[in-house]
Design a protein around this motif. Structure first.
Motif, PDB file in Angstrom:
ATOM      1  N   THR A  37       0.814  -1.221   0.000  1.00  0.00           N
ATOM      2  CA  THR A  37       0.000   0.000   0.000  1.00  0.00           C
ATOM      3  C   THR A  37       0.849   1.274   0.000  1.00  0.00           C
ATOM      4  OG1 THR A  37      -0.085  -0.064   2.429  1.00  0.00           O
ATOM      5  CG2 THR A  37      -1.877  -1.165   1.222  1.00  0.00           C
ATOM      6  N   GLY A  38       2.160   1.134   0.216  1.00  0.00           N
ATOM      7  CA  GLY A  38       3.016   2.314   0.268  1.00  0.00           C
ATOM      8  C   GLY A  38       2.846   3.144   1.526  1.00  0.00           C
ATOM      9  N   LYS A  39       2.349   2.526   2.610  1.00  0.00           N
ATOM     10  CA  LYS A  39       2.114   3.252   3.866  1.00  0.00           C
ATOM     11  C   LYS A  39       3.244   2.991   4.860  1.00  0.00           C
ATOM     12  CE  LYS A  39      -2.956   2.701   3.637  1.00  0.00           C
ATOM     13  NZ  LYS A  39      -4.121   2.080   4.318  1.00  0.00           N
ATOM     14  N   PRO A  40       3.512   3.939   5.749  1.00  0.00           N
ATOM     15  CA  PRO A  40       4.414   3.651   6.865  1.00  0.00           C
ATOM     16  C   PRO A  40       3.697   2.802   7.911  1.00  0.00           C
ATOM     17  CG  PRO A  40       3.556   5.865   7.098  1.00  0.00           C
ATOM     18  CD  PRO A  40       2.999   5.329   5.799  1.00  0.00           C
ATOM     19  N   VAL A  41       4.470   2.235   8.811  1.00  0.00           N
ATOM     20  CA  VAL A  41       3.933   1.395   9.887  1.00  0.00           C
ATOM     21  C   VAL A  41       3.920   2.188  11.186  1.00  0.00           C
ATOM     22  CG1 VAL A  41       4.366  -0.660  11.302  1.00  0.00           C
ATOM     23  CG2 VAL A  41       4.687  -0.757   8.815  1.00  0.00           C
ATOM     24  N   LEU A  42       2.790   2.161  11.878  1.00  0.00           N
ATOM     25  CA  LEU A  42       2.729   2.661  13.250  1.00  0.00           C
ATOM     26  C   LEU A  42       2.902   1.456  14.171  1.00  0.00           C
ATOM     27  CD1 LEU A  42       2.065   4.569  15.632  1.00  0.00           C
ATOM     28  CD2 LEU A  42      -0.328   3.965  15.283  1.00  0.00           C
ATOM     29  N   LEU A  43       4.013   1.408  14.882  1.00  0.00           N
ATOM     30  CA  LEU A  43       4.268   0.344  15.846  1.00  0.00           C
ATOM     31  C   LEU A  43       3.924   0.858  17.238  1.00  0.00           C
ATOM     32  CD1 LEU A  43       5.491  -2.407  16.712  1.00  0.00           C
ATOM     33  CD2 LEU A  43       7.724  -1.248  16.794  1.00  0.00           C
ATOM     34  N   SER A  44       2.988   0.170  17.894  1.00  0.00           N
ATOM     35  CA  SER A  44       2.572   0.539  19.246  1.00  0.00           C
ATOM     36  C   SER A  44       2.889  -0.630  20.177  1.00  0.00           C
ATOM     37  CB  SER A  44       1.072   0.849  19.279  1.00  0.00           C
ATOM     38  OG  SER A  44       0.638   1.111  20.597  1.00  0.00           O
ATOM     39  N   PHE A  74      -1.833   4.572   7.641  1.00  0.00           N
ATOM     40  CA  PHE A  74      -0.785   3.767   8.274  1.00  0.00           C
ATOM     41  C   PHE A  74      -1.206   2.301   8.305  1.00  0.00           C
ATOM     42  CE2 PHE A  74      -0.614   8.004  10.043  1.00  0.00           C
ATOM     43  CZ  PHE A  74       0.736   8.310  10.031  1.00  0.00           C
ATOM     44  N   VAL A  75      -0.224   1.418   8.488  1.00  0.00           N
ATOM     45  CA  VAL A  75      -0.477   0.027   8.858  1.00  0.00           C
ATOM     46  C   VAL A  75      -0.151  -0.072  10.348  1.00  0.00           C
ATOM     47  CG1 VAL A  75       0.245  -2.370   8.564  1.00  0.00           C
ATOM     48  CG2 VAL A  75       0.003  -0.886   6.564  1.00  0.00           C
ATOM     49  N   GLY A  76      -1.172  -0.297  11.153  1.00  0.00           N
ATOM     50  CA  GLY A  76      -0.993  -0.336  12.607  1.00  0.00           C
ATOM     51  C   GLY A  76      -0.554  -1.717  13.072  1.00  0.00           C
TER      52      GLY A  76
END
Length: 676
Positions: A37-44, A74-76
């Motif tokens: 998808t070309g999205k950054p990842v949000l790592l929680s 984002f990809v969460g």
């Protein structure tokens, strides 16, 4: 509609399964989705008993508008730090390097190649105290990702290169000597709080591993100052609010330097380590307080943390329902004078307020007090106090209880096994030894695969998907070694050997002897984590050094002894400079300097003389001493081989550094040999 976390075993991840955020667990598929998808990842990253993790979840991850924006851009990815300590360690190192601080919840933005480029911890829903709102952070990161992608990739690449360059190479085969351990003691003395016990200021954490070092140092050298710091710290903690005066067990830390107000979450690892420390303090001093706290903490673990499968759950939350439907930190534990009167009546409430330090002003929030045992000269009637405690405990049992994280973590169960086995043996409590055996049996049956590689976690009898890390191998081996000494059952030594053979082959750098937190064949992260410092628990590095040394003493294995000594090179480097943060490493170094001593007791199991010699051996304060007990000339444990009865009587053999004392059937001679 539940998201992808609904099928996970982690209680923390399951708490987020109904969030409107379209969470992914940490997985290759999540990063493939980011690339697609070309999205950054949000790592929680967080854990189930983390107060501010719950706050941020309620404020932001349960908010539909925030979730819609997050899902669109984002990809969460949600991670339980207790389930994936390797992922947590790698990105926490990046957060601390970039911001100078860390903590949970941890919020990190990654490229689809898992490279970090923006960091934080808790973000509020609205801007406050100089911190942007979480929505502002999301919008700012999205803007940078969209409009300044080249700059983002450059930052991420530099961060990864910096992290990779931090590899530690202190394993140099040089074990710490008298000088380094004396310097470590001096460093602890400088940091010691002579008024309140413990080290440093607020917040103040229970220094279980540093106390273990102090006890061993005193046993080896006779240094009275070391014993005094250990004993005074343990007494201050036991009298403070950090200790549960009604139910036993310790909270995570004290928010003040006086041990009055705790952060109320209760962790298995803290209680396992502290149970063992207080048992060892009793062994060294005979202190009634140490005995009581060791047993009450052991009973707390068995009563409140043991699961249906026989293992031990990870933690209790700090928060609970205050009776109005609102979750409040400490609600389960604190008391007002009015609440005391409602349960006890006027006279006993006055006694309880005096005994436990409950005041009208309160020591916590809104006029409530945390129960303590303030230093006082008063004399209290024991039976009346026992009645007061029982009635308060019964009333508290009727309050809404804090949530329990039922996840079984292999490493922490290993620590609990060691504590319960030794405490049960010292105080003639076979039920505690049985609890240790039950947890050990669960680990063998459920966590260990056919190659004796432990899974990190399980839940409700279902093993988790994630591989064990170094601390799982080392702490479980430590627990099994304690069981071998207490029960005389060779199977536990055998299982410890299987685990430690993996440490030699899969976790150790052949050239330097340095240790890694993940196996050579583990999932590749942006950096292979490696941390020798002891924090809330012994580092995998320190724990492995200790278990390797004990195993070598039990078996005579030179490769294991050599690996332990090479691993202790990092203690030589860090012990004099940062003794508070390598306490278990220092304790292991004390054992190495003392030998450690090897004690074999041979005789019929049902002979009282055998049991007496075995008990004397277990109660020896000689640092890191290992014990084997069994029939004469038994092949159950290596230390029993070729050991025979003297004059037909149960006999003890004591050896160290390839030299043995004359065997003895005399209890006093054994006691003297182990106290020299």
């Amino acid at each position: 509609m539940p998201n992808r976390l609904a099928h996970e075993t982690s209680p923390y991840l399951l708490q987020h399964a109904d969030n409107p955020v379209d969470w992914w667990p940490w997985s290759a598929e999540a990063f493939e989705e980011a690339r697609r998808t070309g999205k950054p990842v949000l790592l929680s990253v967080g854990y189930s008993s983390c107060h501010w993790c719950h706050v941020m979840a309620h404020e932001s991850f349960e908010d539909q508008e925030t979730a819609d924006y997050l899902n669109a851009h984002f990809v969460g990815v949600k991670v339980d730090r207790e389930e994936r300590p390797d992922v947590d360690a790698v990105y926490m190192e990046a957060v601390q390097a970039a911001t100078g601080q860390g903590g949970w919840p941890m919020t990190v933005f990654l490229t689809p190649d898992a490279e970090p480029f923006y960091f934080g911890t808790y973000f509020p829903p609205e801007p406050r105290h100089g911190s942007p709102s979480f929505r502002q952070v999301l919008e700012g990161v999205h803007s940078a990702w969209t409009d300044r992608r080249g700059e983002v990739d450059e930052v991420a690449g530099k961060i990864v290169r910096d992290l990779v360059g931090r590899e530690i190479g202190f394993g140099d085969a040089q074990v710490p000597g008298e000088g380094e351990l004396a310097q470590a003691l001096l460093g602890l003395t400088r940091d010691y709080d002579a008024t309140h016990g413990g080290f440093g200021g607020a917040p103040k954490f229970p220094p279980s591993m540093a106390v273990e070092f102090l006890l061993r140092h005193h046993a080896r050298t006779g240094a009275e100052g070391a014993l005094q710091m250990a004993a005074d710290t343990c007494e201050r903690m036991a009298r403070g609010g950090i200790y549960d005066q009604l139910g036993g067990g310790f909270a995570r830390y004290s928010v003040d330097r006086e041990w009055v107000v705790p952060h109320f979450e209760k962790m298995l690892y803290d209680n396992a380590l502290l149970c063992r420390v207080y048992a060892h303090l009793w062994r060294a001093t005979g202190s009634d307080l140490a005995r009581r706290v060791a047993l009450e903490t052991a009973d707390f673990m068995v009563r409140e943390l043991r699961t249906n499968e026989g293992g031990f759950a990870s933690a209790f939350d700090a928060d609970s329902d205050d009776g109005t439907g609102k979750h409040v930190e400490g609600a389960y534990y604190v008391w007002t004078p009015r609440q005391l009167r409602e349960v006890l009546g006027e006279q006993d409430a006055e006694l309880a307020a005096d005994y436990f330090g409950v005041t009208e002003e309160g020591t916590f929030e809104e006029g409530a007090s945390v129960l303590q045992l303030p230093q006082s000269e008063g004399v209290f009637e024991a039976d009346r106090i026992a009645s007061v405690k029982a009635r308060l405990k019964a009333a508290r049992d009727g309050r809404p209880a804090p949530g329990r994280d039922d996840k079984i973590v292999a490493a922490w169960n290993g620590l609990a096994i060691a504590a319960l086995a030794e405490t049960g043996a010292y105080f003639d409590r076979p039920d505690l030894v049985d609890a240790a055996l039950g947890a050990a049996d669960l680990l063998v049956r459920l966590h260990l695969d056919e190659h004796a590689r432990p899974a990190r976690t399980s839940m409700d009898g279902r093993v988790g998907a994630h591989a064990g890390v170094l601390e799982d191998y080392a702490d479980v081996a430590e627990g099994f070694l304690a069981l071998a000494s207490v029960t005389g059952e060779g199977v536990w030594l055998e299982f410890a050997g299987f685990l430690l053979d993996h440490v030699l082959v899969r976790f150790t750098d052949e050239e330097t002897g340095a240790l890694y937190d993940t196996a050579a064949d583990a999932e590749k992260l942006i950096r292979r984590p490696q941390d020798p410092t002891d924090n809330a628990t012994p580092s995998g590095w320190s724990a492995a050094a200790g278990a390797l040394l004990s195993y070598a003493a039990q078996t005579g294995s030179e490769p294991h002894r050599r690996a332990a000594e090479r691993a202790l090179g990092v203690v030589k480097a860090l012990g004099p400079r940062a003794p508070r943060f390598i306490g278990w490493g220092l304790a292991t170094a004390e054992a190495q300097l003392d030998g450690p001593r090897e004690v074999a007791v041979v005789g019929p199991a049902d002979d009282p003389a055998t049991r007496e010699l075995h008990r004397i051996a277990l109660l020896a304060t000689a640092p890191g001493a290992v014990v084997a007990v069994g029939a004469a000339d038994s092949d159950e444990l290596p230390l029993l081989a070729d050991r025979s009865l003297i004059g037909g009587e149960p006999t003890a053999y004591v050896c160290r550094n390839f030299t043995c004392d004359a065997p003895t059937a005399d209890a006093d001679r054994l006691r003297a040999a182990l106290s020299r």
